[in-house]
Motif scaffolding. Structure first.
Motif, PDB file in Angstrom:
ATOM      1  N   GLY A  76       0.823  -1.198   0.000  1.00 11.63           N
ATOM      2  CA  GLY A  76       0.000   0.000   0.000  1.00 11.63           C
ATOM      3  C   GLY A  76       0.856   1.246   0.000  1.00 11.63           C
ATOM      4  N   ASN A  77       0.205   2.376   0.139  1.00 15.26           N
ATOM      5  CA  ASN A  77       0.921   3.645   0.176  1.00 15.26           C
ATOM      6  C   ASN A  77       0.599   4.393   1.456  1.00 15.26           C
ATOM      7  OD1 ASN A  77       2.015   3.295  -2.361  1.00 15.26           O
ATOM      8  ND2 ASN A  77       0.450   4.490  -3.389  1.00 15.26           N
ATOM      9  N   LEU A  78       1.618   4.949   2.050  1.00 14.97           N
ATOM     10  CA  LEU A  78       1.414   5.915   3.117  1.00 14.97           C
ATOM     11  C   LEU A  78       1.251   7.265   2.430  1.00 14.97           C
ATOM     12  CD1 LEU A  78       4.178   4.687   5.584  1.00 14.97           C
ATOM     13  CD2 LEU A  78       1.712   4.468   5.872  1.00 14.97           C
ATOM     14  N   SER A  79       0.767   8.254   3.156  1.00 13.73           N
ATOM     15  CA  SER A  79       0.619   9.576   2.562  1.00 13.73           C
ATOM     16  C   SER A  79       0.840  10.625   3.639  1.00 13.73           C
ATOM     17  CB  SER A  79      -0.785   9.756   1.972  1.00 13.73           C
ATOM     18  OG  SER A  79      -1.750   9.809   3.021  1.00 13.73           O
ATOM     19  N   ALA A  80       1.038  11.858   3.197  1.00 16.57           N
ATOM     20  CA  ALA A  80       1.186  12.959   4.146  1.00 16.57           C
ATOM     21  C   ALA A  80      -0.072  13.072   4.999  1.00 16.57           C
ATOM     22  CB  ALA A  80       1.446  14.266   3.397  1.00 16.57           C
ATOM     23  N   GLN A  81      -1.243  12.846   4.406  1.00 20.66           N
ATOM     24  CA  GLN A  81      -2.496  12.954   5.164  1.00 20.66           C
ATOM     25  C   GLN A  81      -2.549  11.943   6.300  1.00 20.66           C
ATOM     26  OE1 GLN A  81      -4.390  15.527   4.913  1.00 20.66           O
ATOM     27  NE2 GLN A  81      -3.138  16.212   3.203  1.00 20.66           N
ATOM     28  N   ILE A  82      -2.092  10.737   6.062  1.00 20.50           N
ATOM     29  CA  ILE A  82      -2.062   9.708   7.115  1.00 20.50           C
ATOM     30  C   ILE A  82      -1.112  10.138   8.225  1.00 20.50           C
ATOM     31  CG2 ILE A  82      -1.268   7.358   7.634  1.00 20.50           C
ATOM     32  CD1 ILE A  82      -2.333   6.575   4.805  1.00 20.50           C
TER      33      ILE A  82
END
Length: 182
Positions: free
Chosen positions: A139-145
């Motif tokens: 999956g991808n992490l994001s700045a929002q997470i």
């Protein structure tokens, strides 16, 4: 967790820890990758830091000023916290050992508090973050997470004491590894 505490120089307890979201006191940005078909972009002097290079003090890829200005690549400074958002290194983090440009797979985190303390918080919670947000492995992490993550933070002087203590333990571990490797 705040269960084991340091004391002020005068022997008094520091104030209670305060729970805060990272987005409330940190700034975040990711970079980008200059067009790979333009060879001029990759013949410059600006270190181009990929997610596999976040621990390194030197890189083998460089971009030009023109590449930086023609893309969404962003400059990080030595001492910034770098967080790998996706790819094989998802969830890995390091305090940058150099200034250079980052691509979109890296999140730069800056704050006015103790960056080393924040590094240890995220490092110690890495497995929890990865398990929760990277189900299925890729999956991808994001700045929002990352911005929504909440942790308890002590005052700045106690943050510094904790970070110094953990850094000294890390240094002892590295020295022991070096001695065993000889």
């Amino acid at each position: 967790s705040g269960k084991l505490r340091f004391k002020e120089e005068n022997g008094k307890d520091y104030p209670d820890w305060e729970e805060k979201k990272l987005g409330d006191f940190c700034t975040f940005f990711s970079g980008g990758t200059p067009t790979s078909t333009n060879q001029k972009f990759y013949s410059g002097t600006i270190p181009f830091i990929g997610s596999g290079n976040i621990y390194d003090s030197e890189v083998y890829n460089f971009i030009s000023e023109e590449a930086l200005n023609s893309s969404s690549a962003k400059i990080v400074e030595k001492g910034d916290l770098l967080y790998a958002l996706y790819g094989a290194n998802s969830g890995e983090l390091a305090i940058s050992k150099m200034s250079g440009a980052i691509n979109q797979a890296i999140l730069c985190i800056r704050n006015e508090e103790c960056i080393e303390y924040l590094y240890y918080i995220l490092l110690l919670n890495k497995d929890i973050i990865v398990a929760k947000y990277l189900q299925g492995g890729q999956g991808n992490l994001s700045a929002q997470i990352i911005k929504r993550l909440k942790y308890k933070f002590p005052t700045l002087p106690e943050q510094q004491k904790i970070a110094n203590f953990l850094s000294s333990i890390d240094a002892k571990i590295e020295n022991t590894k070096d001695e065993l490797g000889k």
